[in-house]
Every structure is written in C-alpha cells, then in structure tokens.
Design an enzyme around this catalytic site. Structure first.
Site, PDB file in Angstrom:
ATOM      1  NE  ARG A 165      -3.285  -3.991  -1.161  1.00 16.29           N
ATOM      2  CZ  ARG A 165      -2.818  -4.638  -0.363  1.00 16.29           C
ATOM      3  NH1 ARG A 165      -1.428  -4.253  -0.226  1.00 16.29           N
ATOM      4  NH2 ARG A 165      -3.034  -5.433   0.831  1.00 16.29           N
TER       5      ARG A 165
ATOM      6  CE  LYS B 282      -7.745  -0.644   5.435  1.00 18.38           C
ATOM      7  NZ  LYS B 282      -8.025  -1.050   3.903  1.00 18.38           N
TER       8      LYS B 282
ATOM      9  CG  HIS C 188      -5.208   0.381  -4.063  1.00 22.07           C
ATOM     10  ND1 HIS C 188      -4.336   0.290  -2.944  1.00 22.07           N
ATOM     11  CD2 HIS C 188      -6.164  -0.386  -3.869  1.00 22.07           C
ATOM     12  CE1 HIS C 188      -4.994  -0.645  -2.042  1.00 22.07           C
ATOM     13  NE2 HIS C 188      -6.050  -1.067  -2.723  1.00 22.07           N
TER      14      HIS C 188
ATOM     15  NE  ARG D 158      -3.645  -1.935   2.820  1.00 24.47           N
ATOM     16  CZ  ARG D 158      -3.637  -3.142   3.642  1.00 24.47           C
ATOM     17  NH1 ARG D 158      -2.572  -3.363   4.174  1.00 24.47           N
ATOM     18  NH2 ARG D 158      -4.399  -4.058   3.423  1.00 24.47           N
TER      19      ARG D 158
ATOM     20  CG  HIS E  73      -6.151  -8.685   2.254  1.00 25.55           C
ATOM     21  ND1 HIS E  73      -6.795  -9.148   1.066  1.00 25.55           N
ATOM     22  CD2 HIS E  73      -5.961  -7.516   2.285  1.00 25.55           C
ATOM     23  CE1 HIS E  73      -6.792  -8.036   0.336  1.00 25.55           C
ATOM     24  NE2 HIS E  73      -6.227  -6.853   0.996  1.00 25.55           N
TER      25      HIS E  73
ATOM     26  CE1 TYR F 189      -7.113  -7.276  -6.098  1.00 25.03           C
ATOM     27  CE2 TYR F 189      -7.364  -8.459  -3.853  1.00 25.03           C
ATOM     28  CZ  TYR F 189      -6.976  -7.398  -4.845  1.00 25.03           C
ATOM     29  OH  TYR F 189      -6.589  -5.914  -4.263  1.00 25.03           O
TER      30      TYR F 189
END
Length: 455
Positions: A403, A329, A400, A304, A426, A435
């Site tokens: 990513r 995050k 992004h 990120r 994640h 995805y």
C-alpha cells in the site's frame, strides 16, 4: 486469454469447472470413515472418561454438533481431538471458579485465555493458535448461542452485558473495523479487570492514580509498544461517560505513549524488490496462483489486507472492468478500474483453482477448514513467508508495504494528494500527507540554490 478491459464482456465460469486437484474437496474422499450410527464426537474423543467429563462440562450440549462440523470441514482425528481437549481444559477451569453453567458467556472465555500462558512466537513470526482463541472458542460459543436461541438448552438468557453494549457502540456509533473493535475490547477488559477485579464496577470510587498504575503495569508487560493503547482507553472511558458515569478526571490523566517515529521510506519497495516478491510465488500449484492474485490486488490497487479478505464475487464487475473496494475500515465502499494484470490473475484463479462453494468471498481456503474465507492474519502470513524466502527483510515483508509503495508510485507519477486519498479510501486527506515526503518530483522544485554557489 483475452485481456480484461473496460469494454470487455468476459465472464469467468468458475462455478461450473473444477480442476483435478479440487476433486477431493468436491467428492469428500478426505473425510474419515466411520461405523454407521456412531457419532462424530466419539470419533475425535476415544477415551470414555474424557467423553463423560466433556458432557458434564459447560459445552456438553454442543459436543455432537461440533463433531459433525469438524467432520464436514475435513479435520483429522488429531486436530479434532485438540479442539475437544481445549474445551475440557476450559471445563476444569470453569468448575474450579465455581461458576454456574447457565451463566456461561464470552467474558468467562476471556478470563480463561488471559490466565493461560500463550505459546512463545516461532522464529519466523507470530505464535500458532494453540490456545483456541481464534478457532475453538468462537465456534463453540456460536453453536452454544444458536442452541440457546432454539430452546434446546434449559437456560435463561443473560441480559446484555456491558461489553456487548460497548461492542455495539464501537460498531454502530463509531463505525470501526472488526479488528479495531477486537483490540478496543481487549484493552477495555484488561483495564476493567485491573481496576475492579470483578464484573461489578464502581466508577465513583476509582481514582486517577489507578489509570497511571495500569499504564505502568502494561509497560512492565511490554504491551505499551502499541501506540494506540491511550486511544483504546479513551474510547472505553468516553463510552462510560455516555452511560452516565463521572469519569472526566480519568480521561484527563490519560498519558501519551511516546514512540520513536519510524521512517516511512523504509517501508517502500523499489521496482526491483516488488518484482522479486511477485516472482517468488509458485504458480504451478493452486495455492501459489491464489496467493499471487492476492498480492497483485495489494500491489496494483493499494488495498488493505482486511478489504482483500472480505472481497466478494459481487464486488467485481467484469463487463465494465471495475472492482468495488469494500473499505471495511470506514464502511464506505468505492469503485476503481480493474487493472488488466489483476483481472487476468483473479479470473484464472476463479476458473481453474477456486473450489466449488456457496461462499461469496473471492479467496477461500483450499485446506482444512476447507472453503472457509481467508482471514487477514492468514493472508499476511502467506505473503510474508514468500517475501522472507525471496531475501526481503522487515519492514519490507509486511502486506502494508504494498500500500505504501502504491501510494508513493502514484505521487511520483504526478497524481495529487486528493487523487491518492480517493484511491486509497482515506476520508481525511491528512492521512495521505504522510506520503508527501516521498514525492521526489515536487520536493526537487522546492530546493533553492545555495546563495554562495556560482550560477
């Protein structure tokens, strides 16, 4: 140069070397020359009447330290004058409201910025920071807070305000990233200002229709394009509920903002487009080599942009060929192998291009304010301009997109969703299922033959 692998013992000697283009930063020949004994504040503010007004204003105690800091960072007379002009405008507004200088806090700055009209966006993207919300006022408030803590200002410290407690709740209890915390605070302040109009809140008398009217008000302003507005208010009302206020009915009436779903394949770069973007960096200059190294970190590691901004020198283990992703995050760092192409680009930047600095962030500014770490907005702006110059168009020009492309490439190469979730950082695998629609190899296996088709 040697390739950087797992068993390499390569250590870049960036702290002991500096190229010719960095000598100005090290020697300081860019700094303005002054008469001995003259304070830097007078260098940036030539008008005697303006100096008197600033000294009488709420930031009068930190004018000289601020001028010294601007001088150390290499700000020109024009840029420094703009900083003090913003403080003068704030002083006029502050006096017109009848506030006491001893009561100055961040909430007053937010009210001033909300009352000012922002500069419209430029054709190439976002508006410039002309109102000082990201530069002038954060630094001025920081200097004022340190001066108050040292006892240099004869002012009593205000008790902890509600929004300060709310910020601590979001950071300590919820574990949110700094950018998300800022958006939550802005939404909470907007709602508080709309519902009560003052610092004093009367939650028991607040009716649910006020929440719906606030959403309509935001719709008229065009701010409901942010699909997370409901979540921001939910966090704020839940915090008030934890404080003992009866806001359950307000939480129940929070409307859901419907937003047309965007097609994720539109954010995926093809191999040709990815190579086109990376080829657009001018690697003949220091800024271009730095930006190229940042783009490789995003493209080959799926980082990120917020993690890239806070990446530190200690996060790279050159001997083991590994890199620690900050994962700001979720505040749960994790290690990944360092790709050879990324390691070579970062090492070249550290050896020859990065100015000597005590800052531990990997990527720093080469221009004013010198040696400061890069912000996510600045990184996105730099890389976006290269993509636009190469002929790419939205939504492919955002950082992004690197990513999304990285995750799709992993799935198409046979990686499982769990493996992709671990690499992307994640916490919930449901965040990675977006995805799955792009895994062409597995989707082709699910296609059945048409019943009437001949074998």
């Amino acid at each position: 140069m040697r390739s950087i692998g797992t068993n390499d013992t390569f250590l870049p000697s960036y702290e002991s070397s500096a190229g010719p283009h960095n000598m100005g930063l090290l020697v300081g020949n860019w700094a303005p020359t002054l008469r001995k004994g003259k304070p830097m504040f007078e260098f940036y503010v030539l008008c005697r009447r303006r100096r008197e007004r600033l000294r009488e204003g709420p930031f009068g105690a930190i004018l000289e330290p601020l001028g010294e800091w601007l001088h150390q960072q290499g700000y020109s007379r024009e840029s420094g004058s703009h900083w003090f002009l913003m403080l003068q405008h704030f002083g006029v507004w502050f006096a017109s409201k009848g506030y006491s200088q001893k009561s100055l806090c961040q909430e007053h700055v937010q009210q001033f910025l909300a009352a000012r009209r922002r500069r419209p966006p430029t054709p190439n993207g976002r508006a410039d920071d002309q109102d000082g919300r990201r530069t002038v006022f954060p630094k001025a408030m920081s200097l004022l807070a340190s001066r108050r803590s040292d006892g240099d200002v004869n002012a009593t410290r205000r008790p902890m305000t509600m929004f300060v407690e709310y910020e601590m709740h979001l950071r300590d209890r919820c574990g949110l990233a700094n950018d998300t915390i800022c958006r939550n605070l802005n939404a909470a302040r907007d709602f508080h200002r709309y519902a009560f109009g003052s610092e004093k809140a009367r939650w028991r008398a607040l009716k649910p229709c006020v929440v719906l009217n606030f959403f309509r008000h935001q719709l008229d302003l065009g701010k409901t394009r942010n699909k997370n507005l409901r979540g921001y208010l939910w966090h704020y009302l839940r915090f008030q509920q934890l404080q003992g206020h009866d806001v359950e009915k307000l939480i129940e009436v929070l409307p859901r903002i419907r937003k047309p779903a965007t097609s994720l394949p539109g954010k995926i770069l093809s191999q040709k487009q990815l190579a086109q973007w990376l080829a657009g960096f001018d690697r003949s200059i220091a800024d271009g080599r730095r930006d190229y190294a940042m783009a490789l970190c995003l493209a080959d590691l799926g980082m990120r942009v917020g993690d890239l901004a806070v990446l530190r020198l200690d996060d790279i283990d050159w001997r083991k060929g590994a890199i620690r992703i900050p994962n700001s995050k979720r505040h749960r760092p994790y290690w990944l192998p360092l790709p050879q192409r990324v390691g070579r680009a970062v090492a070249d930047y550290l050896r020859t291009d990065r100015p000597q600095s005590r800052r531990r962030e990997v990527f720093v500014r080469h221009r004013t304010p010198c040696l400061e770490p890069l912000t996510p907005v600045y990184i996105n702006h730099r890389l976006r301009n290269v993509a636009l110059a190469q002929g790419l168009k939205p939504p492919l020009v955002g950082t992004h997109a690197f990513r999304h492309t990285f995750a799709t490439r992993l799935l198409n190469c046979g990686s499982s969703l769990k493996e992709v979730a671990d690499i992307l950082g994640h916490e919930d695998i449901r965040s990675t299922t977006i995805y799955a629609q792009l895994d062409q190899r597995k989707l082709s296996l699910a296609v059945r033959r048409w019943p009437e088709a001949k074998p």
